[in-house]
Write a protein that holds these residues in place. Structure first.
Motif, mmCIF file in Angstrom:
data_model
loop_
_atom_site.group_PDB
_atom_site.id
_atom_site.type_symbol
_atom_site.label_atom_id
_atom_site.label_comp_id
_atom_site.label_asym_id
_atom_site.label_seq_id
_atom_site.Cartn_x
_atom_site.Cartn_y
_atom_site.Cartn_z
ATOM 1 N N GLY A 73 0.961 -0.783 -0.025
ATOM 2 C CA GLY A 73 -0.176 0.077 0.036
ATOM 3 C C GLY A 73 0.675 1.496 0.210
ATOM 4 N N PHE A 74 0.529 2.406 -0.537
ATOM 5 C CA PHE A 74 0.852 3.251 -0.119
ATOM 6 C C PHE A 74 -0.436 4.950 0.080
ATOM 7 N N THR A 75 -0.150 6.291 -0.400
ATOM 8 C CA THR A 75 -0.751 6.791 0.247
ATOM 9 C C THR A 75 -0.097 7.850 -1.124
ATOM 10 N N ALA A 76 -1.052 8.585 -1.328
ATOM 11 C CA ALA A 76 -1.202 10.077 -2.774
ATOM 12 C C ALA A 76 -2.250 10.593 -2.572
ATOM 13 N N GLY A 77 -1.993 12.718 -1.860
ATOM 14 C CA GLY A 77 -2.536 13.023 -1.667
ATOM 15 C C GLY A 77 -3.254 12.592 0.144
ATOM 16 N N ASP A 78 -4.830 12.321 -0.367
ATOM 17 C CA ASP A 78 -5.749 12.420 0.678
ATOM 18 C C ASP A 78 -6.296 10.688 0.230
ATOM 19 N N ALA A 79 -5.795 10.215 -0.760
ATOM 20 C CA ALA A 79 -6.213 8.892 -1.175
ATOM 21 C C ALA A 79 -5.450 7.782 -0.511
ATOM 22 N N ARG A 80 -5.538 6.928 0.108
ATOM 23 C CA ARG A 80 -4.976 6.216 0.567
ATOM 24 C C ARG A 80 -5.150 4.288 -0.119
ATOM 25 N N PHE A 81 -4.036 3.454 -0.504
ATOM 26 C CA PHE A 81 -3.698 2.724 -2.199
ATOM 27 C C PHE A 81 -3.160 1.427 -1.106
ATOM 28 N N VAL A 82 -4.323 0.859 -1.142
ATOM 29 C CA VAL A 82 -4.079 -0.696 -0.401
ATOM 30 C C VAL A 82 -4.254 -1.657 -1.899
ATOM 31 N N ILE A 83 -3.220 -2.664 -1.928
ATOM 32 C CA ILE A 83 -2.712 -4.020 -2.932
ATOM 33 C C ILE A 83 -2.697 -5.177 -1.978
ATOM 34 N N ALA A 84 -3.463 -5.921 -3.151
ATOM 35 C CA ALA A 84 -3.806 -7.427 -2.407
ATOM 36 C C ALA A 84 -3.285 -8.529 -3.162
ATOM 37 N N THR A 85 -2.010 -9.745 -3.608
ATOM 38 C CA THR A 85 -2.219 -9.877 -4.924
ATOM 39 C C THR A 85 -2.349 -11.786 -4.151
ATOM 40 N N GLU A 86 -3.796 -12.299 -5.390
ATOM 41 C CA GLU A 86 -3.889 -12.741 -5.096
ATOM 42 C C GLU A 86 -3.667 -14.150 -6.393
ATOM 43 N N GLY A 87 -2.390 -15.296 -5.954
ATOM 44 C CA GLY A 87 -2.261 -15.969 -7.337
ATOM 45 C C GLY A 87 -2.045 -14.863 -8.517
ATOM 46 N N PRO A 88 -2.849 -14.586 -9.685
ATOM 47 C CA PRO A 88 -2.824 -14.003 -10.857
ATOM 48 C C PRO A 88 -3.442 -12.545 -11.311
ATOM 49 N N LEU A 89 -3.890 -12.616 -9.473
ATOM 50 C CA LEU A 89 -4.948 -11.364 -10.089
ATOM 51 C C LEU A 89 -4.323 -10.327 -8.953
ATOM 52 N N TYR A 90 -4.377 -8.961 -9.280
ATOM 53 C CA TYR A 90 -3.551 -7.728 -8.576
ATOM 54 C C TYR A 90 -4.929 -7.311 -8.077
ATOM 55 N N LEU A 91 -5.596 -7.243 -6.570
ATOM 56 C CA LEU A 91 -6.792 -6.817 -5.732
ATOM 57 C C LEU A 91 -6.059 -5.142 -5.457
ATOM 58 N N VAL A 92 -6.818 -3.730 -6.036
ATOM 59 C CA VAL A 92 -6.490 -2.954 -5.283
ATOM 60 C C VAL A 92 -8.358 -1.585 -5.284
ATOM 61 N N ALA A 93 -7.634 -1.492 -3.024
ATOM 62 C CA ALA A 93 -8.848 -0.231 -2.948
ATOM 63 C C ALA A 93 -8.605 1.297 -3.284
ATOM 64 N N ILE A 94 -9.127 2.165 -3.182
ATOM 65 C CA ILE A 94 -8.321 3.467 -3.096
ATOM 66 C C ILE A 94 -9.714 3.803 -2.555
ATOM 67 N N SER A 108 -8.391 1.833 7.534
ATOM 68 C CA SER A 108 -7.480 1.402 8.180
ATOM 69 C C SER A 108 -7.555 0.123 6.713
ATOM 70 N N ASP A 109 -5.870 0.587 6.337
ATOM 71 C CA ASP A 109 -5.191 -1.373 5.636
ATOM 72 C C ASP A 109 -6.179 -2.153 6.071
ATOM 73 N N ALA A 110 -5.570 -3.240 7.334
ATOM 74 C CA ALA A 110 -6.566 -4.278 7.066
ATOM 75 C C ALA A 110 -7.783 -4.330 6.671
ATOM 76 N N GLN A 111 -8.652 -3.324 6.646
ATOM 77 C CA GLN A 111 -10.100 -3.743 6.748
ATOM 78 C C GLN A 111 -10.250 -3.130 5.343
ATOM 79 N N LEU A 112 -9.262 -2.459 4.412
ATOM 80 C CA LEU A 112 -9.414 -2.489 3.409
ATOM 81 C C LEU A 112 -9.304 -3.878 2.545
ATOM 82 N N ARG A 113 -8.326 -4.536 3.326
ATOM 83 C CA ARG A 113 -7.243 -5.850 2.601
ATOM 84 C C ARG A 113 -8.833 -7.095 2.728
ATOM 85 N N ALA A 114 -9.858 -6.726 3.733
ATOM 86 C CA ALA A 114 -11.161 -7.432 4.373
ATOM 87 C C ALA A 114 -11.940 -7.292 3.399
#
Length: 598
Positions: free
Chosen positions: A225-246, A252-258
């Motif tokens: 994850g990383f922060t850009a401005g007031d937005a939080r980016f959280v990345i989850a890698t599941e096999g061949p897929l990248y799932l991104v929450a902005i 929190s990161d844990a909540q977005l990852r869930a």
């Protein structure tokens, strides 16, 4: 004789040179002293933020009995200040104190000179009691600019390319104004899903995100994850897929990852893990949009529930319909009596809340699997709109992510017998009642259909079906019904052992999208604080300009509540105790403890 005369002369001379005796030593002080001198220096803070310093001598203070003479000649008693009388003990124990200036000079003044200023008039006490009844977030409902000011437009569709009145720049600006985004990308860079905007509009943005993720993957340091401005980016890698929450909602990161994990489970419920793995093993650049065609509605409804604020997703548990233990026991017996041999799980769900469940003795349904079922039936609207009976193959990843189960779904009339009937179009998700029967046998449709008919007949015979419908339509009780004369506006109560939670009605304070999102953001803040990695909090009490909140976590339960901004800690504690006493009495009505087992 001559010797004796010399000795006498020497003794006489010694007596003449002897020093006079020392004066008696004054008695030592009984207390330790930090005084620097006999001069006492005093510093006072005034309401305008300025500070005044004056000095008094020990003798002068004793003689004047508390009368002070400031260095500037002003009279402190005329301004209402009372100088503490000086005596021998206070003179010796007084020390020079340095106080940093603060933004609240009256508070400094009150802390230095505790006296009449600490007293509250009866009028102030009455006003304080009335202000405690102010509901949370009332100061924000006047339309002032906040981070959630545009939340009412969060779920509006972005104009498509076919609409000529909108340029690509305007459409991209609308996309950027959304407070929360979910994206799914393959490891080869193929876009799979985006909650907002068509893929042609944001293809370049998804490519940039994929490039950043791939860079860290190549460095053997996966980006989380990383922060850009007031937005939080959280990345989850599941096999061949990248799932991104902005998100710009403060989760929190844990909540977005869930939440990202729930979206991944939704994909597995359609394809299963072996199928997904084989697709990308043979062709890493495969476009997964075609295999997932038709499931965009399920992904979007699940994503929107997270954006609106889902207590079930936040707590990782299920909500149950509140009915008597004896009634729930009778419903379970009706299920067990009519059970088909091929049945794996049987459920009755009303208004998105679990009423009854029967299961094998060594198996239990995971809350994440049930959330996928509830999303399909009550949130997306696709199954409900079909009406009648439905036979649906699906994978429950937490139960077995390698194969399919088969689910028989039958929606019942939401109105009790004898009541005025409404059409299906007016039946909301809070009122819909469904019987769900799950089997491992794909040929068991008719056996489960017969079981459904037998269960409905038995429930109608005992009046339990009308009881379920009436309770679902009635809705949740309010906080005032549960704990009268308390200032608490809403609460969440989770039973850890049963992995279930309960909450009161959201009306009238939190019955719209904006107020509900503010409430869930506050709950998310409390939940994230007490469940932080290195946190050992048991009780957390937070006070802000908009609301007062409390979190209480034990090995048995979790409790979160919200009240108005002027609610005192004492009033909050009294309200919490009333609710906990009620919950203890009602525990077997609020939660399904054990359920029906075969």
């Amino acid at each position: 004789m001559a010797v004796e005369d010399v000795g006498a002369d020497v003794a006489a001379a010694g007596d003449d040179e002897r020093l006079p005796p020392l004066p008696p030593r004054p008695p030592l002080q009984s207390k330790p002293t930090t005084a620097l001198s006999s001069m006492t220096i005093q510093t006072l803070s005034f309401p305008d933020g300025s500070r005044g310093t004056f000095s008094t001598t020990v003798d002068g203070a004793a003689a004047e009995e508390g009368k002070a003479s400031p260095t500037d000649g002003s009279d402190l008693t005329s301004s209402g200040l009372h100088v503490i009388p000086q005596n021998q003990d206070t003179d010796e124990s007084m020390s020079v104190m340095s106080m940093a200036p603060t933004l609240r000079p009256p508070g400094d003044l009150e802390s230095l000179l505790v006296g009449d200023m600490a007293k509250r008039s009866p009028a102030w006490t009455l006003l304080r009691a009335q202000s405690a009844a102010v509901p949370p977030f009332e100061s924000l409902q006047a339309g002032e600019h906040t981070a959630l000011s545009g939340f009412e437009r969060e779920f509006d569709d972005i104009p498509g390319q076919a609409e000529k009145d909108w340029s690509d720049g305007d459409r991209l600006q609308i996309w950027k104004s959304k407070l929360k985004h979910y994206m799914i990308i393959s490891s080869a860079g193929k876009p799979i899903y985006s909650r907002h905007g068509d893929l042609s509009l944001i293809n370049s943005s998804m490519g940039v995100i994929q490039t950043i993720i791939s860079f860290y993957e190549g460095a053997k340091n996966p980006l989380l994850g990383f922060t850009a401005g007031d937005a939080r980016f959280v990345i989850a890698t599941e096999g061949p897929l990248y799932l991104v929450a902005i998100s710009r909602l403060g989760e929190s990161d844990a909540q977005l990852r869930a939440q990202l994990n729930a979206l991944y489970m939704q994909i597995l419920s359609t394809l299963t893990l072996p199928t997904l793995t084989n697709i990308f093993a043979n062709r890493p650049s495969t476009d997964l949009q075609r295999p997932l065609q038709g499931t965009e509605t399920l992904l979007s409804s699940l994503a929107d529930s997270f954006t609106r604020g889902s207590a079930s997703a936040l707590l990782g548990s299920l909500e149950c319909l509140r009915i008597r233990k004896s009634h729930r026991h009778s419903i379970n017996n009706a299920f067990l009596k009519a059970r088909a041999d091929s049945l794996l799980y049987g459920l009755i769900v009303a208004g998105g809340r679990l009423v009854s469940v029967i299961r094998p003795r060594r198996h239990s349904l995971h809350p994440s699997d049930l959330q996928l079922i509830f999303n399909m039936l009550f949130e997306s609207g696709g199954i409900k709109a079909a009406g009648g009976e439905n036979w649906i193959p699906l994978c429950l990843p937490a139960f077995n992510n390698r194969g399919y189960l088969y689910m028989y779904v039958s929606f019942l009339d939401s109105q009790p017998d004898g009541a005025e009937h409404t059409t299906d179009e007016t039946t909301t998700a809070e009122e819909a009642t469904a019987i769900i029967l799950i089997s491992t046998d794909k040929e068991s449709f008719f056996a489960l259909q017969t079981m459904r008919d037998d269960v409905v007949t038995e429930l109608k015979k005992k009046g339990l079906l009308d009881l379920i419908k009436t309770t679902a339509v009635k809705g949740r009780p309010s906080v005032t019904d549960i704990a009268p004369n308390t200032h608490i506006s809403h609460f969440l109560f989770k039973s850890k052992a049963n992995v279930q939670f309960w909450m009161p009605s959201l009306q009238p304070t939190f019955d719209n999208n904006l107020s509900h999102r503010r409430l869930m953001s506050l709950y998310a803040h409390l939940h994230g604080s007490v469940h932080a990695r290195h946190s050992h909090l048991k009780v957390l009490h937070c006070v802000s300009e908009d609301a007062t909140s409390l979190a209480w976590v034990t090995p048995i339960f979790e409790f979160y509540c919200v009240a108005g901004p002027n609610t005192s800690r004492v009033a909050m504690t009294q309200g919490v105790n009333k609710i906990m006493q009620w919950a203890k009495r009602e525990e077997e009505r609020l939660f399904i403890i054990g359920g029906g087992v075969f």
